[in-house]
Design an enzyme around this catalytic site. Sequence first.
Site, PDB file in Angstrom:
ATOM      1  N   GLY A  48       0.770  -1.245   0.000  1.00 15.84           N
ATOM      2  CA  GLY A  48       0.000   0.000   0.000  1.00 15.84           C
ATOM      3  C   GLY A  48       0.796   1.289   0.000  1.00 15.84           C
ATOM      4  N   GLU A 103       3.611   4.080   6.526  1.00 15.19           N
ATOM      5  CA  GLU A 103       2.374   3.345   6.260  1.00 15.19           C
ATOM      6  C   GLU A 103       1.428   4.186   5.418  1.00 15.19           C
ATOM      7  OE1 GLU A 103       0.927   0.690   6.089  1.00 15.19           O
ATOM      8  OE2 GLU A 103       1.015  -0.582   7.863  1.00 15.19           O
ATOM      9  N   ASP A 104       0.647   3.523   4.583  1.00 13.11           N
ATOM     10  CA  ASP A 104      -0.362   4.217   3.793  1.00 13.11           C
ATOM     11  C   ASP A 104      -1.558   4.603   4.656  1.00 13.11           C
ATOM     12  OD1 ASP A 104      -0.867   1.504   4.143  1.00 13.11           O
ATOM     13  OD2 ASP A 104      -1.801   1.237   2.189  1.00 13.11           O
ATOM     14  N   ASP A 107      -5.698   1.762  10.455  1.00 15.04           N
ATOM     15  CA  ASP A 107      -7.127   1.589  10.730  1.00 15.04           C
ATOM     16  C   ASP A 107      -7.264   1.132  12.190  1.00 15.04           C
ATOM     17  OD1 ASP A 107      -9.741   0.276  10.769  1.00 15.04           O
ATOM     18  OD2 ASP A 107      -9.753   0.409   8.610  1.00 15.04           O
ATOM     19  N   LYS A 135      -7.389   6.475  10.757  1.00 16.95           N
ATOM     20  CA  LYS A 135      -8.817   6.433  11.125  1.00 16.95           C
ATOM     21  C   LYS A 135      -8.920   6.394  12.652  1.00 16.95           C
ATOM     22  CE  LYS A 135     -10.254   3.839   6.996  1.00 16.95           C
ATOM     23  NZ  LYS A 135     -10.833   2.564   6.505  1.00 16.95           N
ATOM     24  N   PHE A 156     -14.248   3.586   3.689  1.00 12.97           N
ATOM     25  CA  PHE A 156     -13.301   2.776   2.932  1.00 12.97           C
ATOM     26  C   PHE A 156     -12.753   3.615   1.775  1.00 12.97           C
ATOM     27  CE2 PHE A 156     -11.875  -0.294  -0.183  1.00 12.97           C
ATOM     28  CZ  PHE A 156     -11.063  -1.087   0.610  1.00 12.97           C
ATOM     29  N   VAL A 157     -11.445   3.695   1.680  1.00 10.25           N
ATOM     30  CA  VAL A 157     -10.820   4.534   0.651  1.00 10.25           C
ATOM     31  C   VAL A 157      -9.903   3.713  -0.269  1.00 10.25           C
ATOM     32  CG1 VAL A 157     -10.961   6.673   1.992  1.00 10.25           C
ATOM     33  CG2 VAL A 157      -8.961   5.215   2.263  1.00 10.25           C
ATOM     34  N   ASP A 163      -5.827  -0.212  -2.096  1.00  9.89           N
ATOM     35  CA  ASP A 163      -6.580  -1.060  -3.017  1.00  9.89           C
ATOM     36  C   ASP A 163      -7.949  -1.455  -2.482  1.00  9.89           C
ATOM     37  OD1 ASP A 163      -5.293  -2.809  -1.005  1.00  9.89           O
ATOM     38  OD2 ASP A 163      -6.291  -4.393  -2.134  1.00  9.89           O
ATOM     39  N   ARG A 169      -4.972   0.725  -6.978  1.00 10.24           N
ATOM     40  CA  ARG A 169      -3.715   1.261  -6.432  1.00 10.24           C
ATOM     41  C   ARG A 169      -3.098   2.326  -7.343  1.00 10.24           C
ATOM     42  NH1 ARG A 169      -2.212  -2.068  -2.140  1.00 10.24           N
ATOM     43  NH2 ARG A 169      -2.578  -4.301  -2.369  1.00 10.24           N
TER      44      ARG A 169
HETATM   45  P1  IMP Z   1      -5.279  -2.205  10.457  1.00  5.50           P
HETATM   46  O1  IMP Z   1      -4.397  -3.378  10.749  1.00  5.50           O
HETATM   47  O2  IMP Z   1      -6.701  -2.426  10.879  1.00  5.50           O
HETATM   48  O3  IMP Z   1      -4.740  -0.896  11.001  1.00  5.50           O
HETATM   49  O4  IMP Z   1      -5.414  -2.093   8.911  1.00  5.50           O
HETATM   50  C1  IMP Z   1      -4.378  -1.719   8.157  1.00  5.50           C
HETATM   51  C2  IMP Z   1      -4.448  -2.277   6.768  1.00  5.50           C
HETATM   52  O5  IMP Z   1      -5.773  -2.511   6.312  1.00  5.50           O
HETATM   53  C3  IMP Z   1      -3.845  -1.263   5.843  1.00  5.50           C
HETATM   54  O6  IMP Z   1      -2.458  -1.448   5.736  1.00  5.50           O
HETATM   55  C4  IMP Z   1      -4.608  -1.487   4.577  1.00  5.50           C
HETATM   56  O7  IMP Z   1      -3.956  -2.504   3.841  1.00  5.50           O
HETATM   57  C5  IMP Z   1      -5.953  -1.987   5.019  1.00  5.50           C
HETATM   58  N1  IMP Z   1      -6.953  -0.895   5.050  1.00  5.50           N
HETATM   59  C6  IMP Z   1      -7.496  -0.328   6.139  1.00  5.50           C
HETATM   60  N2  IMP Z   1      -8.391   0.610   5.796  1.00  5.50           N
HETATM   61  C7  IMP Z   1      -8.397   0.636   4.440  1.00  5.50           C
HETATM   62  C8  IMP Z   1      -9.131   1.426   3.472  1.00  5.50           C
HETATM   63  O8  IMP Z   1      -9.960   2.288   3.789  1.00  5.50           O
HETATM   64  N3  IMP Z   1      -8.854   1.163   2.181  1.00  5.50           N
HETATM   65  C9  IMP Z   1      -7.950   0.227   1.770  1.00  5.50           C
HETATM   66  N4  IMP Z   1      -7.244  -0.525   2.637  1.00  5.50           N
HETATM   67  C10 IMP Z   1      -7.473  -0.321   3.958  1.00  5.50           C
HETATM   68 MG    MG Z   2      -1.168  -1.514   3.909  1.00  9.44          MG
END
Ligand code: IMP
Ligand code: MG
Length: 179
Positions: A48, A103-104, A107, A135, A156-157, A163, A169
């Site tokens: 990402g 990081e992109d 969440d 977020k 969701f983005v 992606d 992407r």
């Molecule tokens: P986390 O482990 O819940 O913080 O999620 C992180 C990963 O989930 C990111 O590195 C993304 O790959 C994916 N992700 C979370 N939110 C989004 C979104 O809104 N769009 C696309 N990918 C997301």
């Molecule tokens: Mg990611």
Amino acid sequence: MMKTITLHNKTFKVFISETEISAIVHSMANQINNSGVKNPLFIAVLNGSFLFAADIIRKINIPNCEISFIKLSSYLGTESTGEVNELIGLGKDIKNRNIIILEDIIDTGITLEKIMSLVQKEEVADIKVATLLFKPKAYKKEIKIDFIGKSIANDFVVGYGLDYDEIGRNLPNIYKLKE
Ligand code: IMP
Ligand code: MG
């Protein structure tokens, strides 16, 4: 600019334009440049963050900065320990380095927590975290995020590296799911 797009039969609308992304990345680079960190090793989390990493690194002017890329692998172990993760690509000694994770999006923070624990095992000097998007309402961890590009709602983005089931992407703007 395409105002709405369709990916896998879902419609998305423009949320953060290419121009705004560029301004956010520039501002984050300035914050990192002025943070006083010495000889940082940036570690970008694939897939990402590939565009974010490529754009921000060109605005970093700290002497002797380095960049490397990792991918988190997750699989089910054969033992009852469950999920096992490792960093693919961390093929170098990072002991005593000042790490900045790129990081992109963060969440829930589950991914970040795993990366932090894996990097900490390498006896690094310091770890800082930079994320383009965050977020806050979804975040469940205590780990401090040092550099945040933009905090967003629980939408969701896609686009600019992010992606939806592996597509989107390549989009230069960031889009969000249309209600
Ligand atoms: P986390 O482990 O819940 O913080 O999620 C992180 C990963 O989930 C990111 O590195 C993304 O790959 C994916 N992700 C979370 N939110 C989004 C979104 O809104 N769009 C696309 N990918 C997301
Ligand atoms: Mg990611």
